[in-house]
Design a protein around this motif. Structure first.
Motif, short mmCIF file in Angstrom:
data_model
loop_
_atom_site.label_atom_id
_atom_site.label_comp_id
_atom_site.label_asym_id
_atom_site.label_seq_id
_atom_site.Cartn_x
_atom_site.Cartn_y
_atom_site.Cartn_z
N PRO A 111 -4.63 -5.37 -0.87
CA PRO A 111 -4.99 -5.79 0.68
C PRO A 111 -6.14 -4.88 0.80
N TYR A 112 -7.01 -5.85 1.58
CA TYR A 112 -8.41 -5.18 2.05
C TYR A 112 -8.59 -5.39 3.50
N CYS A 113 -8.62 -6.59 3.99
CA CYS A 113 -8.93 -6.57 5.56
C CYS A 113 -8.03 -6.31 6.39
N MET A 114 -6.49 -6.65 5.85
CA MET A 114 -5.29 -6.52 6.75
C MET A 114 -5.31 -7.41 7.86
N MET A 115 -6.09 -8.37 7.80
CA MET A 115 -6.14 -9.49 9.19
C MET A 115 -6.07 -11.14 8.71
N GLY A 116 -5.80 -11.37 7.46
CA GLY A 116 -5.76 -12.61 6.98
C GLY A 116 -7.12 -13.24 6.65
N VAL A 117 -8.12 -12.63 6.43
CA VAL A 117 -9.43 -13.22 6.30
C VAL A 117 -9.90 -13.35 4.71
N CYS A 118 -9.67 -12.26 3.89
CA CYS A 118 -10.10 -12.05 2.64
C CYS A 118 -9.18 -12.57 1.50
N PHE A 119 -7.97 -12.69 1.73
CA PHE A 119 -6.89 -13.36 0.64
C PHE A 119 -6.89 -12.33 -0.56
N ASP A 120 -7.31 -11.10 -0.26
CA ASP A 120 -7.00 -10.19 -1.45
C ASP A 120 -5.80 -9.46 -1.62
N LEU B 93 0.92 -1.27 -0.15
CA LEU B 93 0.08 0.02 -0.10
C LEU B 93 0.95 1.14 0.07
N THR B 94 1.89 1.22 0.80
CA THR B 94 2.89 2.41 0.90
C THR B 94 3.81 2.59 -0.62
N ALA B 95 3.81 1.60 -1.34
CA ALA B 95 4.47 1.72 -2.63
C ALA B 95 3.32 2.20 -3.77
N GLY B 96 2.35 2.21 -3.42
CA GLY B 96 1.04 2.73 -4.27
C GLY B 96 1.03 2.12 -5.62
N ILE B 97 1.48 0.56 -5.84
CA ILE B 97 1.16 0.10 -6.92
C ILE B 97 -0.30 -0.24 -7.19
N PRO B 98 -0.72 -0.32 -8.43
CA PRO B 98 -2.19 -0.45 -8.70
C PRO B 98 -3.03 -1.88 -8.38
N ALA B 99 -2.02 -2.94 -8.04
CA ALA B 99 -2.63 -4.23 -7.71
C ALA B 99 -1.61 -5.19 -7.18
N SER B 100 -1.73 -5.87 -6.00
CA SER B 100 -1.04 -7.05 -5.53
C SER B 100 -1.19 -8.16 -6.25
N ARG B 101 -2.25 -8.43 -6.88
CA ARG B 101 -2.39 -9.60 -7.50
C ARG B 101 -3.62 -9.32 -8.67
N GLU B 102 -3.79 -10.26 -9.37
CA GLU B 102 -4.74 -10.49 -10.33
C GLU B 102 -5.40 -11.63 -10.13
N THR B 103 -6.62 -12.06 -10.29
CA THR B 103 -7.58 -13.06 -9.92
C THR B 103 -7.10 -14.01 -11.01
N PRO B 104 -7.27 -15.43 -10.91
CA PRO B 104 -6.63 -16.35 -11.74
C PRO B 104 -8.02 -16.39 -12.77
N VAL B 105 -9.16 -16.23 -12.63
CA VAL B 105 -10.41 -16.64 -13.63
C VAL B 105 -10.31 -15.15 -14.59
N THR B 106 -10.62 -14.03 -13.83
CA THR B 106 -11.02 -12.91 -14.68
C THR B 106 -9.88 -11.89 -15.07
N GLY B 107 -8.87 -12.11 -14.06
CA GLY B 107 -7.61 -11.03 -14.00
C GLY B 107 -8.04 -9.78 -13.55
N SER B 108 -9.06 -9.56 -12.62
CA SER B 108 -9.44 -8.48 -12.04
C SER B 108 -8.33 -8.15 -10.92
N PRO B 109 -7.93 -6.92 -10.74
CA PRO B 109 -6.84 -6.48 -9.95
C PRO B 109 -7.35 -6.58 -8.38
N ARG B 110 -6.58 -6.62 -7.47
CA ARG B 110 -6.86 -6.78 -6.12
C ARG B 110 -5.72 -6.01 -5.36
#
Length: 103
Positions: free
Chosen positions: A54-63, A35-52
């Motif tokens: 970090p969201y929950c910051m506590m290990g629940v969402c896997f984004d 988040l500090t680096a300001g990159i547009p996405a930390s991952r892309e989903t395997p099926v649609t390639g949607s950017p993701r």
């Protein structure tokens, strides 16, 4: 979008996020470095390639899944940074994953 509080200046460590050096507080998570680096996405989903990012910051969402020091599928919010750590966006599924196995 993500900013550190200006009144607190703990010791920092330098990590590489998507190839760029980023200084983050000692003890911060790899997700915070992303988040500090300001990159547009930390991952892309395997099926649609949607950017993701970090969201929950506590290990629940896997984004926050990212490649950390060459290991894919790491939950960046659960990994504490270390000097020289390399954090790279994860593209698609980890090696060995087959979409038909998930069906």
């Amino acid at each position: 979008m993500f900013a550190q509080r200006p009144d607190i200046r703990p010791a920092t460590v330098e990590v590489l996020v998507a190839g760029q050096p980023v200084r983050v507080p000692e003890g911060a998570s790899a997700a915070a470095a992303i988040l500090t680096a300001g990159i547009p996405a930390s991952r892309e989903t395997p099926v649609t390639g949607s950017p993701r990012l970090p969201y929950c910051m506590m290990g629940v969402c896997f984004d926050c899944l990212a490649e950390i020091d060459g290991v894919s599928n790491r939950q960046a919010c659960m990994v504490t940074v270390a000097p020289g750590m390399a954090i790279a966006p994860q593209r698609g599924a980890r090696h060995g994953y087959r979409a038909e196995d998930a069906a």
